[in-house]
Write a protein that holds these residues in place. Structure first.
Motif, PDB file in Angstrom:
ATOM      1  N   TRP A 269       0.860  -1.172   0.000  1.00  0.00           N
ATOM      2  CA  TRP A 269       0.000   0.000   0.000  1.00  0.00           C
ATOM      3  C   TRP A 269       0.903   1.231   0.000  1.00  0.00           C
ATOM      4  CZ3 TRP A 269      -4.849  -0.633  -1.155  1.00  0.00           C
ATOM      5  CH2 TRP A 269      -5.513  -1.807  -0.800  1.00  0.00           C
TER       6      TRP A 269
ATOM      7  N   LEU B 246      -9.090   5.537  -3.335  1.00  0.00           N
ATOM      8  CA  LEU B 246      -8.144   4.706  -4.074  1.00  0.00           C
ATOM      9  C   LEU B 246      -7.847   5.262  -5.456  1.00  0.00           C
ATOM     10  CD1 LEU B 246      -9.348   1.032  -3.386  1.00  0.00           C
ATOM     11  CD2 LEU B 246      -7.614   2.370  -2.160  1.00  0.00           C
TER      12      LEU B 246
ATOM     13  N   LEU C 291      -6.785   3.562  -8.861  1.00  0.00           N
ATOM     14  CA  LEU C 291      -6.823   2.191  -9.348  1.00  0.00           C
ATOM     15  C   LEU C 291      -6.300   2.046 -10.771  1.00  0.00           C
ATOM     16  CD1 LEU C 291     -10.274   0.934  -8.022  1.00  0.00           C
ATOM     17  CD2 LEU C 291      -7.988   0.492  -7.076  1.00  0.00           C
ATOM     18  N   HIS C 292      -5.648   0.922 -10.987  1.00  0.00           N
ATOM     19  CA  HIS C 292      -5.200   0.507 -12.306  1.00  0.00           C
ATOM     20  C   HIS C 292      -6.351  -0.198 -13.031  1.00  0.00           C
ATOM     21  CE1 HIS C 292      -0.975   1.435 -11.438  1.00  0.00           C
ATOM     22  NE2 HIS C 292      -1.259   1.043 -10.205  1.00  0.00           N
TER      23      HIS C 292
ATOM     24  N   ASN D  78      -8.801  -3.092 -14.822  1.00  0.00           N
ATOM     25  CA  ASN D  78      -9.331  -4.334 -14.263  1.00  0.00           C
ATOM     26  C   ASN D  78      -8.366  -5.502 -14.370  1.00  0.00           C
ATOM     27  OD1 ASN D  78     -11.809  -3.249 -13.471  1.00  0.00           O
ATOM     28  ND2 ASN D  78     -12.699  -3.535 -15.498  1.00  0.00           N
TER      29      ASN D  78
ATOM     30  N   ARG E 156      -4.284  -4.360  -8.630  1.00  0.00           N
ATOM     31  CA  ARG E 156      -5.650  -3.883  -8.356  1.00  0.00           C
ATOM     32  C   ARG E 156      -6.466  -5.013  -7.734  1.00  0.00           C
ATOM     33  NH1 ARG E 156      -9.972  -0.588 -11.480  1.00  0.00           N
ATOM     34  NH2 ARG E 156     -11.909  -1.633 -10.903  1.00  0.00           N
TER      35      ARG E 156
ATOM     36  N   LEU F  53      -8.060  -4.882  -3.890  1.00  0.00           N
ATOM     37  CA  LEU F  53      -9.499  -4.869  -3.618  1.00  0.00           C
ATOM     38  C   LEU F  53      -9.941  -6.116  -2.855  1.00  0.00           C
ATOM     39  CD1 LEU F  53     -10.975  -3.403  -6.932  1.00  0.00           C
ATOM     40  CD2 LEU F  53     -10.302  -2.223  -4.823  1.00  0.00           C
TER      41      LEU F  53
ATOM     42  N   TRP G 269     -14.203   1.398   0.387  1.00  0.00           N
ATOM     43  CA  TRP G 269     -13.288   2.130  -0.480  1.00  0.00           C
ATOM     44  C   TRP G 269     -14.066   2.819  -1.586  1.00  0.00           C
ATOM     45  CZ3 TRP G 269     -13.377   0.555  -5.561  1.00  0.00           C
ATOM     46  CH2 TRP G 269     -13.906  -0.729  -5.805  1.00  0.00           C
TER      47      TRP G 269
ATOM     48  N   THR H  50     -13.300   4.739  -5.588  1.00  0.00           N
ATOM     49  CA  THR H  50     -12.357   5.091  -6.649  1.00  0.00           C
ATOM     50  C   THR H  50     -12.405   6.596  -6.902  1.00  0.00           C
ATOM     51  OG1 THR H  50     -12.719   2.945  -7.723  1.00  0.00           O
ATOM     52  CG2 THR H  50     -11.661   4.660  -9.029  1.00  0.00           C
TER      53      THR H  50
ATOM     54  N   ALA I  19      -8.527   6.818 -11.638  1.00  0.00           N
ATOM     55  CA  ALA I  19      -8.282   5.574 -12.360  1.00  0.00           C
ATOM     56  C   ALA I  19      -7.500   5.885 -13.626  1.00  0.00           C
ATOM     57  CB  ALA I  19      -9.587   4.862 -12.717  1.00  0.00           C
TER      58      ALA I  19
ATOM     59  N   SER J  42      -2.763   3.754  -3.234  1.00  0.00           N
ATOM     60  CA  SER J  42      -2.846   2.714  -4.255  1.00  0.00           C
ATOM     61  C   SER J  42      -1.935   1.565  -3.867  1.00  0.00           C
ATOM     62  CB  SER J  42      -2.442   3.280  -5.627  1.00  0.00           C
ATOM     63  OG  SER J  42      -2.694   2.329  -6.657  1.00  0.00           O
TER      64      SER J  42
END
Length: 300
Positions: free
Chosen positions: A173, A189, A191-192, A194, A199, A203, A213, A215, A218, A236
């Motif tokens: 983290w 967060l 996020l990268h 999917n 990621r 999660l 959490w 987003t 992204a 992240s």
């Protein structure tokens, strides 16, 4: 004139086993990679330490870590292994030719451009690489579909039938060194995509811990995610090797669940797709010889 009985040499095979231990983190993983017994790998490391009269690795239940002498040997012998393999290729007069389709996460392209491509150009001028960058999940699909011949992918659970472990990665983290918003609920967060394994594990651990959490940022760009973290917009999951003075590691003391280690692996396509398999083998061998650890900044 020098007395030959006083010459001291490094055994290349022992050195290769040592470098694999540095990259994979456990002697058991080295044994699986080299198709040796665990005892044989331990003996090889012991023989190398006896030759150099220094302890190179610290053993523990979690794996192996480098001593100061081990760090020095790894740093100073990486080019030796690469030059050895290049020399053998030249002496054996290999003339492998063909086009190999290679996929890898974008953050590994500097090593590709600085190390792999020049080496291949010098030792195998008739071999060409067609390179595609993407995240690990997409690369796995492209290899399975036969669109790529080889790919470097990061995964928490390697498929031993199609993947060769290259080195361990350490997802952590990460938050701003000045204003990490770990107390916020929900947790903000960055996020990268999917298909990014970091990621997914991030999660999953939050869900298991029952942590809410949201987003707030992204992006498919690792650099963009890092900028959002550095600015304090969100936290992240990044590889520990990518931490900077402006980004600090967060953990259980900050109320965040621990993350599992992942593995960078070389994935092979199920078929050769009309290309001489020797060309794929040459590229695969070169990828396995490059030491990504010194100064490495890795992710995805």
């Amino acid at each position: 004139m020098l007395n030959p009985s006083t010459w001291r040499t490094l055994d290349i095979d022992l050195l290769r086993t040592f470098h694999l231990a540095c990259a994979l983190g456990t002697l058991r993983a080295v044994a699986e990679r080299r198709h040796f017994t665990l005892g044989a790998v331990s003996q090889q490391i012991k023989r190398l330490e006896q030759q150099l009269e220094q302890q190179l690795l610290q053993r523990s239940r979690a794996g192996v870590t480098l001593t100061a002498a081990g760090e020095q040997l790894r740093a100073q012998s990486t080019s030796l292994l690469v030059e050895h393999d290049q020399l053998m290729d030249r002496l054996l007069k290999q003339s492998t030719a063909g086009v190999v389709r290679l996929g890898l996460p974008e953050v590994y392209t500097p090593r590709l451009l600085n190390d792999i491509l020049p080496t291949l150009a010098a030792s195998h001028p008739r071999l060409q690489l067609q390179v595609q960058t993407s995240n690990s999940g997409e690369l796995e699909r492209l290899v399975d579909q036969g669109v790529l011949d080889l790919a470097i992918v990061v995964t928490p659970q390697p498929n031993e039938s199609s993947m060769t472990r290259l080195w361990q990665t350490r997802p952590v983290w990460a938050g701003s060194a000045s204003t990490a918003s770990v107390a916020n609920d929900p947790l903000p967060l960055a996020l990268h995509p999917n298909d990014c394994p970091y990621r997914a594990i991030g999660l999953k651990t939050l869900q298991t811990a029952g942590r809410n959490w949201n987003t707030v940022f992204a992006s498919a760009s690792v650099a963009a995610i890092e900028s959002a973290v550095d600015a304090g917009i969100a936290i992240s999951v990044l590889d520990r090797a990518r931490l900077t003075p402006g980004i600090r590691e967060l953990g259980t003391r900050d109320g965040l669940p621990s993350l599992p280690d992942c593995h960078a692996c070389l994935m092979h396509a199920p078929t050769a797709n009309d290309i001489d398999s020797s060309a794929i083998d040459v590229v695969a061998r070169q990828l396995q010889s490059i030491d990504f650890m010194p100064g490495r900044r890795s992710h995805q």
